[in-house]
Design a protein around this motif. Structure first.
Motif, PDB file in Angstrom:
ATOM      1  N   PRO A   1       0.475  -0.979  -0.291  1.00 43.69           N
ATOM      2  CA  PRO A   1      -0.253  -0.090  -0.052  1.00 43.69           C
ATOM      3  C   PRO A   1       0.854   0.849  -0.265  1.00 43.69           C
ATOM      4  CG  PRO A   1      -0.879  -1.274   1.258  1.00 43.69           C
ATOM      5  CD  PRO A   1       0.525  -2.149   1.288  1.00 43.69           C
ATOM      6  N   LEU A   2       1.542   1.220   0.789  1.00 38.87           N
ATOM      7  CA  LEU A   2       2.777   2.216   1.024  1.00 38.87           C
ATOM      8  C   LEU A   2       3.115   2.462  -1.092  1.00 38.87           C
ATOM      9  CD1 LEU A   2       4.618   2.695   4.134  1.00 38.87           C
ATOM     10  CD2 LEU A   2       2.615   4.045   3.537  1.00 38.87           C
ATOM     11  N   GLN A   3       3.311   1.879  -1.516  1.00 37.80           N
ATOM     12  CA  GLN A   3       4.334   2.206  -3.069  1.00 37.80           C
ATOM     13  C   GLN A   3       3.453   2.385  -3.685  1.00 37.80           C
ATOM     14  OE1 GLN A   3       5.117  -1.588  -5.531  1.00 37.80           O
ATOM     15  NE2 GLN A   3       7.073  -1.063  -4.935  1.00 37.80           N
ATOM     16  N   VAL A   4       2.102   2.405  -3.225  1.00 41.28           N
ATOM     17  CA  VAL A   4       0.825   2.272  -4.502  1.00 41.28           C
ATOM     18  C   VAL A   4       0.913   4.346  -3.823  1.00 41.28           C
ATOM     19  CG1 VAL A   4      -1.392   2.302  -4.441  1.00 41.28           C
ATOM     20  CG2 VAL A   4      -0.327   0.695  -4.548  1.00 41.28           C
ATOM     21  N   VAL A   5       0.068   3.893  -2.561  1.00 41.16           N
ATOM     22  CA  VAL A   5       0.621   5.916  -1.693  1.00 41.16           C
ATOM     23  C   VAL A   5       1.592   6.389  -2.554  1.00 41.16           C
ATOM     24  CG1 VAL A   5      -0.038   7.486  -0.251  1.00 41.16           C
ATOM     25  CG2 VAL A   5      -0.627   4.984  -0.404  1.00 41.16           C
ATOM     26  N   GLU A   6       2.792   6.169  -2.721  1.00 36.24           N
ATOM     27  CA  GLU A   6       4.058   6.897  -2.996  1.00 36.24           C
ATOM     28  C   GLU A   6       3.818   7.122  -4.767  1.00 36.24           C
ATOM     29  OE1 GLU A   6       6.101   8.599  -1.445  1.00 36.24           O
ATOM     30  OE2 GLU A   6       5.139   7.883   0.435  1.00 36.24           O
ATOM     31  N   LYS A   7       3.102   5.999  -5.535  1.00 32.86           N
ATOM     32  CA  LYS A   7       2.736   6.855  -7.033  1.00 32.86           C
ATOM     33  C   LYS A   7       1.798   7.264  -6.930  1.00 32.86           C
ATOM     34  CE  LYS A   7       4.143   2.031  -8.597  1.00 32.86           C
ATOM     35  NZ  LYS A   7       3.786   0.878  -8.911  1.00 32.86           N
ATOM     36  N   ALA A   8       0.673   7.066  -6.358  1.00 30.21           N
ATOM     37  CA  ALA A   8      -0.205   8.061  -6.405  1.00 30.21           C
ATOM     38  C   ALA A   8      -0.308   9.563  -5.615  1.00 30.21           C
ATOM     39  CB  ALA A   8      -0.925   7.793  -4.997  1.00 30.21           C
ATOM     40  N   LEU A   9       0.829   9.878  -5.107  1.00 32.13           N
ATOM     41  CA  LEU A   9       1.482  11.324  -4.569  1.00 32.13           C
ATOM     42  C   LEU A   9       2.199  12.031  -5.956  1.00 32.13           C
ATOM     43  CD1 LEU A   9       2.540  10.911  -0.985  1.00 32.13           C
ATOM     44  CD2 LEU A   9       0.761  12.162  -1.527  1.00 32.13           C
ATOM     45  N   ALA A  10       2.966  11.383  -6.244  1.00 34.23           N
ATOM     46  CA  ALA A  10       4.324  11.440  -7.462  1.00 34.23           C
ATOM     47  C   ALA A  10       2.674  11.531  -8.828  1.00 34.23           C
ATOM     48  CB  ALA A  10       4.485  10.583  -8.380  1.00 34.23           C
ATOM     49  N   TRP A  11       1.996  11.138  -9.238  1.00 29.96           N
ATOM     50  CA  TRP A  11       0.463  11.084 -10.209  1.00 29.96           C
ATOM     51  C   TRP A  11       0.159  12.715  -9.224  1.00 29.96           C
ATOM     52  CZ3 TRP A  11       0.040  10.079 -14.326  1.00 29.96           C
ATOM     53  CH2 TRP A  11      -0.740  10.379 -15.300  1.00 29.96           C
ATOM     54  N   LYS A  12      -0.149  12.578  -7.820  1.00 31.93           N
ATOM     55  CA  LYS A  12      -0.718  14.047  -8.032  1.00 31.93           C
ATOM     56  C   LYS A  12      -0.067  15.318  -7.977  1.00 31.93           C
ATOM     57  CE  LYS A  12      -1.937  17.032  -3.311  1.00 31.93           C
ATOM     58  NZ  LYS A  12      -1.426  17.104  -2.042  1.00 31.93           N
ATOM     59  N   ASN A  13       0.977  15.001  -7.913  1.00 36.61           N
ATOM     60  CA  ASN A  13       2.070  16.253  -7.923  1.00 36.61           C
ATOM     61  C   ASN A  13       2.213  16.627  -9.472  1.00 36.61           C
ATOM     62  OD1 ASN A  13       2.673  16.548  -5.338  1.00 36.61           O
ATOM     63  ND2 ASN A  13       4.852  15.069  -5.630  1.00 36.61           N
ATOM     64  N   ALA A  14       2.737  15.884 -10.255  1.00 34.04           N
ATOM     65  CA  ALA A  14       2.844  15.689 -12.124  1.00 34.04           C
ATOM     66  C   ALA A  14       1.441  16.452 -12.591  1.00 34.04           C
ATOM     67  CB  ALA A  14       2.726  13.731 -12.361  1.00 34.04           C
ATOM     68  N   ILE A  15       0.000  16.130 -12.081  1.00 32.25           N
ATOM     69  CA  ILE A  15      -0.951  16.663 -12.185  1.00 32.25           C
ATOM     70  C   ILE A  15      -1.283  17.842 -12.184  1.00 32.25           C
ATOM     71  CG2 ILE A  15      -3.103  16.641 -12.404  1.00 32.25           C
ATOM     72  CD1 ILE A  15      -3.108  14.573 -13.796  1.00 32.25           C
ATOM     73  N   ALA A  16      -0.677  18.047 -10.815  1.00 33.79           N
ATOM     74  CA  ALA A  16      -0.640  19.760 -10.496  1.00 33.79           C
ATOM     75  C   ALA A  16       0.358  21.034 -11.246  1.00 33.79           C
ATOM     76  CB  ALA A  16       0.323  19.981  -8.648  1.00 33.79           C
ATOM     77  N   VAL A  17       1.604  20.175 -11.236  1.00 29.37           N
ATOM     78  CA  VAL A  17       2.322  20.939 -12.435  1.00 29.37           C
ATOM     79  C   VAL A  17       1.630  21.720 -13.348  1.00 29.37           C
ATOM     80  CG1 VAL A  17       4.042  21.590 -13.407  1.00 29.37           C
ATOM     81  CG2 VAL A  17       4.278  20.386 -10.955  1.00 29.37           C
ATOM     82  N   ALA A  18       1.116  20.225 -13.955  1.00 24.69           N
ATOM     83  CA  ALA A  18       0.763  20.033 -15.842  1.00 24.69           C
ATOM     84  C   ALA A  18      -1.076  21.402 -15.567  1.00 24.69           C
ATOM     85  CB  ALA A  18      -0.131  18.787 -15.860  1.00 24.69           C
ATOM     86  N   ARG A  19      -1.181  21.186 -14.917  1.00 28.51           N
ATOM     87  CA  ARG A  19      -1.890  22.005 -14.755  1.00 28.51           C
ATOM     88  C   ARG A  19      -2.089  23.783 -15.010  1.00 28.51           C
ATOM     89  NH1 ARG A  19      -6.951  19.351 -11.038  1.00 28.51           N
ATOM     90  NH2 ARG A  19      -7.602  18.079 -12.624  1.00 28.51           N
ATOM     91  N   ARG A  20      -0.958  23.940 -14.376  1.00 32.27           N
ATOM     92  CA  ARG A  20      -0.121  25.090 -14.494  1.00 32.27           C
ATOM     93  C   ARG A  20       0.569  25.719 -15.555  1.00 32.27           C
ATOM     94  NH1 ARG A  20       1.936  23.342  -8.576  1.00 32.27           N
ATOM     95  NH2 ARG A  20       3.681  23.482  -9.699  1.00 32.27           N
ATOM     96  N   HIS A  21       0.686  24.474 -16.664  1.00 30.88           N
ATOM     97  CA  HIS A  21       1.275  24.982 -17.776  1.00 30.88           C
ATOM     98  C   HIS A  21       0.628  24.460 -18.677  1.00 30.88           C
ATOM     99  CE1 HIS A  21       5.180  24.506 -14.994  1.00 30.88           C
ATOM    100  NE2 HIS A  21       5.237  25.352 -16.133  1.00 30.88           N
TER     101      HIS A  21
END
Length: 461
Positions: A441-461
């Motif tokens: 589960p922690l590995q899944v959560v880390e991937k989810a956090l990375a995905w969240k950050n990537a989405i946030a960056v993509a939206r700013r650009h």
């Protein structure tokens, strides 16, 4: 602690023989005593040589054990020679008469080991006749497979009805009970249990089970252990067969040939349950702390984790109230529980069929840019189209998801690692979704956090 006397040969690969017997006896709560009758040179690819133990040494081992330890059941496997059959029969005949200080007539479970799985002889021809004449009358429960039953009776066995006839024939030679194993017959396996009066046909599902070395040894020792613990023959048979079924389903791919059955699978599964719940709690705390609200779909999210060697959705834990998005952030109404999410269970169990270590998954909101963004995070994303699912896979959402995950895994090149993200663009009335896969589960959560950050960056650009 109840004891089981194990009389058998040694397997250096530990998949069968004394080594398998000791594992089974220990896991079932009995103490294994051993008498070695033969040393084999073998591995997962076959038997290379056999060195029988001299009958005098076999007799000395038996005398040493029987004169000192209480014995509650006896399991006999490979004996190798007619001389060893005779000395075992003579010693047990005297022992089973009872006497001061002796345990009264422990049941004898005889696994008539005649040949290895690939045909190498493990009991000389003369020994077969001696086995029938001298050991059968001392046997409480005989456990032949189809080739052994055919050789012992001279019958041709092609159907369960033929197997029942052979089992009755063998029971008439002395054993009180016979459990004739039908795994070699075509179709669904049917074992036959008989006491000479009644016969019971016991069905099992047909498993692929490429790693099945030691299944006969496991069954016989499990039977002896259950009898030592006081179970009746029908009860012992049911429990032993259930254990063997799970051990076959989760066979170990060890070596370059036929690997051993996984005797510890059901025990490891039960031991893992508490740790699974703890891991989910820890991962959930991180989800709440980091607030993954932007990734939560309309149907809300869940996070699941399977125990090792799962048998079904009941072995996959998730959060009964799901993971909810609120104005104040994430809310998880209840702690994790097994069987809480049939949908995630379908995803995880199907993924584990190809990649057994992929025991965790989480569903998140679908994003159109998944194929562009995933490689930037060094994540592998693969999708499926639910509109292509056959009619029988559309009967329920669980079946559709299982079909989709299986399709993705089937289409992966053999050399490629498993995907991190599996996306489902949805369909009529079905919300699109992304499933994050991982080993924990922690590995899944880390991937989810990375995905969240990537989405946030993509939206700013």
């Amino acid at each position: 602690m109840k004891t089981v006397l194990i009389i058998a040969g040694s397997d250096p690969g530990a998949g069968a023989g004394l080594q398998q017997d000791l594992k089974a006896a220990t896991l079932l709560g009995t103490y294994g005593l051993t008498v070695v009758t033969a040393l084999t040179v073998q591995n997962s690819q076959g038997v290379r040589a056999v060195q029988p133990v001299a009958p005098e040494l076999t007799a000395a081992q038996l005398e040493a054990v029987l004169n000192d330890f209480p014995v509650y059941a006896i399991k006999i496997g490979m004996l190798a020679t007619a001389a060893n059959v005779r000395v075992v029969a003579a010693t047990l005949r005297e022992f089973l008469r009872g006497g001061p200080g002796k345990t009264s007539k422990p049941p004898v479970v005889l696994d008539p080991v005649l040949a290895a799985g690939q045909g190498e002889l493990l009991l000389e021809e003369e020994g077969v006749a001696v086995l029938k004449d001298e050991l059968f009358p001392l046997t409480y429960l005989l456990t032949p497979n189809v080739p052994e039953a055919a050789r012992l009776t001279g019958m041709r066995i092609e159907t369960p009805a033929c197997l029942e006839k052979a089992a009755r024939c063998l029971q008439a030679l002395g054993p009180q009970w016979v459990l004739a194993k039908g795994g070699h017959l075509p179709g669904a396996p049917v074992d036959v249990l008989t006491d000479g009066k009644n016969a019971y046909h016991l069905e099992n599902p047909r498993l692929a089970a490429p790693h099945h070395h030691g299944s006969g040894c496991l069954l016989a020792t499990a039977l002896a252990s259950q009898l030592a613990n006081g179970l009746s023959v029908p009860e012992a048979v049911n429990k032993a067969r259930a254990l063997v079924l799970q051990a076959l389903r989760h066979g170990l791919p060890l070596g370059q040939g036929v690997g051993p059955v996984n005797t510890s699978a059901p025990f490891a599964r039960e031991l893992a349950r508490y740790g699974v719940l703890q891991a989910l709690d820890a991962a959930a705390a991180r989800l709440v702390k980091e607030d993954l609200s932007p990734l939560i779909p309309e149907a809300m999210s869940n996070l699941g984790y399977a125990v090792c060697y799962p048998e079904g959705p009941q072995d996959v834990a998730a959060f009964p109230g799901r993971i909810l998005k609120t104005p104040a952030g994430l809310l998880i109404p209840a702690g994790p529980a097994f069987g809480a999410s049939p949908l995630l269970a379908a995803v995880i169990l199907t993924a584990m069929e190809t990649f057994p270590n992929l025991r965790s998954a989480m569903n998140i909101r679908y994003f159109e840019d998944i194929e562009r963004l995933a490689p930037q995070l060094h994540l592998r994303a693969v999708g499926f189209n639910r509109t292509e699912a056959p009619a029988d896979a559309q009967a329920s959402e669980e079946e559709t998801l299982a079909w989709g995950i299986a399709t993705v895994m089937k289409n992966l090149p053999a050399w490629e690692p498993p995907p991190d993200l599996v996306y489902d663009p949805g369909g009529w009335g079905k919300e699109p979704m992304i499933y994050i896969l991982g080993e924990t589960p922690l590995q899944v959560v880390e991937k989810a956090l990375a995905w969240k950050n990537a989405i946030a960056v993509a939206r700013r650009h």
